[in-house]
Design a protein around this motif. Structure first.
Motif, PDB file in Angstrom:
ATOM      1  N   LEU A 182      -7.131  28.047  63.406  1.00 32.49           N
ATOM      2  CA  LEU A 182      -7.235  29.253  64.217  1.00 32.49           C
ATOM      3  C   LEU A 182      -7.970  28.967  65.518  1.00 32.49           C
ATOM      4  N   GLU A 183      -9.038  28.181  65.451  1.00 36.24           N
ATOM      5  CA  GLU A 183      -9.820  27.867  66.639  1.00 36.24           C
ATOM      6  C   GLU A 183      -9.009  27.068  67.652  1.00 36.24           C
ATOM      7  N   VAL A 184      -8.182  26.130  67.168  1.00 34.61           N
ATOM      8  CA  VAL A 184      -7.335  25.348  68.072  1.00 34.61           C
ATOM      9  C   VAL A 184      -6.351  26.266  68.796  1.00 34.61           C
ATOM     10  N   PHE A 185      -5.689  27.148  68.039  1.00 34.14           N
ATOM     11  CA  PHE A 185      -4.755  28.091  68.662  1.00 34.14           C
ATOM     12  C   PHE A 185      -5.464  28.935  69.722  1.00 34.14           C
ATOM     13  N   GLN A 186      -6.637  29.454  69.368  1.00 29.71           N
ATOM     14  CA  GLN A 186      -7.333  30.343  70.293  1.00 29.71           C
ATOM     15  C   GLN A 186      -7.841  29.603  71.526  1.00 29.71           C
ATOM     16  N   GLU A 187      -8.242  28.338  71.336  1.00 29.53           N
ATOM     17  CA  GLU A 187      -8.670  27.532  72.483  1.00 29.53           C
ATOM     18  C   GLU A 187      -7.533  27.372  73.484  1.00 29.53           C
ATOM     19  N   TYR A 188      -6.344  27.084  72.983  1.00 27.64           N
ATOM     20  CA  TYR A 188      -5.206  26.886  73.885  1.00 27.64           C
ATOM     21  C   TYR A 188      -4.735  28.209  74.484  1.00 27.64           C
ATOM     22  N   HIS A 189      -4.872  29.296  73.739  1.00 31.15           N
ATOM     23  CA  HIS A 189      -4.550  30.604  74.320  1.00 31.15           C
ATOM     24  C   HIS A 189      -5.487  30.908  75.487  1.00 31.15           C
ATOM     25  N   ARG A 190      -6.754  30.537  75.356  1.00 31.54           N
ATOM     26  CA  ARG A 190      -7.700  30.762  76.453  1.00 31.54           C
ATOM     27  C   ARG A 190      -7.286  29.951  77.679  1.00 31.54           C
ATOM     28  N   TRP A 191      -6.846  28.711  77.470  1.00 29.33           N
ATOM     29  CA  TRP A 191      -6.377  27.892  78.583  1.00 29.33           C
ATOM     30  C   TRP A 191      -5.160  28.540  79.244  1.00 29.33           C
ATOM     31  N   ASN A 192      -4.219  29.023  78.426  1.00 25.35           N
ATOM     32  CA  ASN A 192      -3.027  29.670  78.975  1.00 25.35           C
ATOM     33  C   ASN A 192      -3.403  30.881  79.822  1.00 25.35           C
ATOM     34  N   GLN A 193      -4.388  31.648  79.344  1.00 23.81           N
ATOM     35  CA  GLN A 193      -4.807  32.840  80.080  1.00 23.81           C
ATOM     36  C   GLN A 193      -5.437  32.463  81.418  1.00 23.81           C
ATOM     37  N   ILE A 194      -6.194  31.348  81.421  1.00 24.17           N
ATOM     38  CA  ILE A 194      -6.783  30.872  82.679  1.00 24.17           C
ATOM     39  C   ILE A 194      -5.678  30.521  83.673  1.00 24.17           C
ATOM     40  N   LEU A 195      -4.608  29.910  83.154  1.00 25.50           N
ATOM     41  CA  LEU A 195      -3.470  29.557  84.009  1.00 25.50           C
ATOM     42  C   LEU A 195      -2.623  30.779  84.363  1.00 25.50           C
ATOM     43  N   GLY A 196      -2.866  31.901  83.680  1.00 30.23           N
ATOM     44  CA  GLY A 196      -2.091  33.110  83.936  1.00 30.23           C
ATOM     45  C   GLY A 196      -0.729  33.082  83.290  1.00 30.23           C
ATOM     46  N   ILE A 197      -0.571  32.271  82.223  1.00 32.29           N
ATOM     47  CA  ILE A 197       0.736  32.133  81.568  1.00 32.29           C
ATOM     48  C   ILE A 197       0.564  32.295  80.061  1.00 32.29           C
ATOM     49  N   SER A 198       1.027  33.419  79.538  1.00 31.14           N
ATOM     50  CA  SER A 198       0.934  33.692  78.108  1.00 31.14           C
ATOM     51  C   SER A 198       2.295  33.735  77.437  1.00 31.14           C
ATOM     52  N   THR A 199       3.337  34.023  78.218  1.00 27.65           N
ATOM     53  CA  THR A 199       4.676  34.170  77.655  1.00 27.65           C
ATOM     54  C   THR A 199       5.680  33.349  78.458  1.00 27.65           C
ATOM     55  N   VAL A 200       6.876  33.189  77.900  1.00 23.96           N
ATOM     56  CA  VAL A 200       7.921  32.411  78.559  1.00 23.96           C
ATOM     57  C   VAL A 200       8.338  33.061  79.881  1.00 23.96           C
ATOM     58  N   GLY A 201       8.304  34.393  79.937  1.00 26.18           N
ATOM     59  CA  GLY A 201       8.615  35.064  81.200  1.00 26.18           C
ATOM     60  C   GLY A 201       7.650  34.656  82.307  1.00 26.18           C
ATOM     61  N   ASP A 202       6.338  34.614  81.988  1.00 26.53           N
ATOM     62  CA  ASP A 202       5.337  34.146  82.960  1.00 26.53           C
ATOM     63  C   ASP A 202       5.646  32.719  83.392  1.00 26.53           C
ATOM     64  N   PHE A 203       5.968  31.881  82.411  1.00 22.24           N
ATOM     65  CA  PHE A 203       6.241  30.466  82.688  1.00 22.24           C
ATOM     66  C   PHE A 203       7.454  30.305  83.596  1.00 22.24           C
ATOM     67  N   ASN A 204       8.541  31.019  83.273  1.00 27.38           N
ATOM     68  CA  ASN A 204       9.762  30.908  84.080  1.00 27.38           C
ATOM     69  C   ASN A 204       9.518  31.328  85.526  1.00 27.38           C
ATOM     70  N   ILE A 205       8.757  32.398  85.713  1.00 30.16           N
ATOM     71  CA  ILE A 205       8.468  32.879  87.073  1.00 30.16           C
ATOM     72  C   ILE A 205       7.661  31.830  87.836  1.00 30.16           C
TER      73      ILE A 205
END
Length: 554
Positions: A227-250
């Motif tokens: 769980l901690e690994v998943f949440q750590e990477y989610h925090r990184w994604n949020q810093i990058l402003g990308i949480s979903t594939v739609g964000d990534f594609n844009i």
């Protein structure tokens, strides 16, 4: 009239044109103990409300089938979304990742959640199930769906569909609630027979039936580190402003693909360097780490990780030395047999455990040993002539599926060992209600590697995948929480890079084979990603292990 061949009972029967799959199920008088939830129509999975207008081969699926379980789970998710919408009109829920044999969800409120919230949600879900509300599938122009989701403030879905490049799309309605799911749902909420939802750390855990015994829920297992690994990477994604594939594609369409590659690779290298520092500095004033044990499931990138870790250990003044568990196989005639009477090379007991541990103990005691070599042609272990003694700065690197199993090194002092679990834990979601299975990430890697380097078709790889996963469930996953460190080998951008490699391989799977349904599903899934070229990938990237172009030797 139509001719329908039913694979469940090997019978053919006539039905009127436009019959639904549910009509056909009832017409064959089938009695599936857990009921049908979906069906393969000419090896493509469809919902039970799908109408048939031509002759077809049909196989009905229940939740003991992986595709059937996906249908059941999507439907359960929609019920959860509707329950939250009705109870908390200003709130929302995100389905984030699989953990503890369930699915972790975050309930977005303006306060922390309590046990009473969980009770209310579960009761509301049960009411929705009891009311047996139909799931409606609505097809329309993609622009209409994007506008509808935008009006409802569901921008994750609007972005995904807007960047998908599809002229038409579909969405689902459950009463007044709308949502998007990229696969079939059951006909109505009454098809959901068993579930649970419990408070899990700061969120919720959605629990599902056990596939082998659908009358029982999956056993709840503790996975704090996962769980901690998943949440750590989610925090990184949020810093990058990308949480979903739609964000990534844009972001990619706006020219930021190279930035995402560079940042993702840098984050992984930083994590590897941190693990190397931990190994180096642990117990410096006493017994130091002399053995690094690396385990993980198929196509998790263990080999490249171990090579990159070795480089970081060398920068810390250590001399890594790789040890192959394959050289410690018992002679072939002594290999244990599986339930089909075949040699079970995945079994822990295919290894000569006592000999392996004796050699390790001698090494750790400062003695010299002669390393064995297993001859795969003769099926015998031989002397290699290679001598080894651990000097002051040497550290052994052992990579293999059993590396974290306590039975492999039961008498080696804990102070001398450092255990690492590696897996591709996908942390980006299609949208807030459609997570990406980590197994899909690994399967795509394996399909590409098997095709490019092992001369296996996608059909062959897909056909073996269920067996591979069964071995992982038995020999790898039970020991992952024993790790001192967990490393996520998934890269934020990787599915967009794998896309151009995987699609032509998957398209070669013929329609008349069982693997076609999985190939078709993966092709539909990859269609949501914009393509990213691999020319910006460094030669040390974990993805190079599967795509080629690595600076490491394998």
């Amino acid at each position: 009239m139509l001719q329908i061949y039913c694979k469940n009972n090997n019978l053919t029967k006539d039905f009127p044109e436009g019959s639904t799959l549910l009509d056909i199920y009832n017409g064959f008088n089938l009695e599936m103990p857990y009921g049908p939830v979906s069906a393969k129509v000419n090896n493509k999975v469809e919902g039970l409300n799908f109408k048939v207008y031509y002759n077809k081969d049909i196989e009905f699926l229940d939740i003991t089938n992986p595709s059937g379980m996906r249908t059941y789970f999507r439907s359960l998710c929609f019920i959860l979304v509707k329950a939250v919408e009705e109870l908390y009109p200003q709130g929302s829920i995100s389905l984030e990742h699989p953990v503890s044999k369930g699915y972790y969800c975050t309930l977005h409120l303006d306060r922390s959640i309590g046990l009473d919230d969980v009770t209310r949600i579960k009761q509301k879900m049960q009411e929705i199930i009891t009311d047996n509300i139909p799931f409606q599938r609505i097809e329309c122009h993609t622009e209409q769906a994007v506008e509808l989701f935008t009006q409802r403030g569901m921008m994750d879905k609007a972005k995904l569909l807007k960047t998908s490049g599809q002229l038409y799309t579909f969405y689902y309605r459950l009463g007044d609630t709308i949502d998007y799911y990229y696969g079939s749902l059951v006909p109505s909420t009454g098809y959901i027979k068993l579930f649970d939802i419990v408070k899990y750390y700061d969120g919720l855990l959605l629990r599902i039936p056990n596939r082998k015994n659908p009358q029982k829920l999956e056993e709840l297992v503790k996975q704090e580190k996962m769980l901690e690994v998943f949440q750590e990477y989610h925090r990184w994604n949020q810093i990058l402003g990308i949480s979903t594939v739609g964000d990534f594609n844009i972001a990619c369409n706006n020219g930021h693909a190279t930035d995402l590659i560079n940042v993702s690779e840098a984050l992984q290298e930083k994590k590897i360097a941190h693990i190397a520092d931990e190994i180096t500095h642990r117990n410096q004033n006493g017994e130091r780490v002399k053995l690094v044990l690396i385990s993980g499931p198929s196509s998790s990138g263990k080999t490249t990780f171990s090579k990159r870790l070795s480089i970081q250990l060398m920068t810390n003044g250590l001399k890594p030395y790789p040890i192959s568990l394959d050289d410690y196989f018992v002679n072939r005639e002594d290999t244990p047999l599986d339930e089909n009477g075949e040699h079970d090379f995945e079994s822990l007991y295919a290894l000569d455990l006592s000999f392996f541990e004796a050699q390790l103990k001698e090494l750790l005691d400062g003695k010299e040993i002669e390393l064995p070599r297993f001859n795969f042609t003769t099926g015998k272990r031989e002397n290699s002539g290679k001598k080894l003694r651990i000097d002051e700065n040497m550290i052994l690197i052992l990579e293999g599926i059993h590396a974290l199993n306590p039975a492999l090194t039961p008498n080696i002092p804990a102070a001398n060992k450092y255990k690492i679990y590696v897996s591709a834990l996908t942390t980006i979601s299609l949208d807030n209600h459609n997570y990406i299975p980590t197994t899909d990430n690994r399967l795509l890697r394996r399909i590409i590697r098997d095709y490019r380097y092992r001369n296996y078709s996608a059909e062959a790889t897909i056909s073996r995948w269920e067996s591979v996963r069964a071995g992982e469930d038995k020999w790898i996953f039970p020991y992952q929480e024993y790790a001192d460190a967990m490393f996520n080998s998934a890269l934020l951008f990787e599915l967009a890079v794998l896309k151009d490699y995987a699609e032509p391989i998957l398209r070669k799977v013929p329609n008349n084979c069982p693997a076609y349904s999985e190939a078709h599903r993966l092709l539909r899934f990859l269609a949501y990603f914009v393509s990213v070229q691999d020319n910006e990938l460094p030669p040390t990237s974990l993805l190079r292990e599967f795509l080629g172009g690595s600076s490491f030797r394998y």
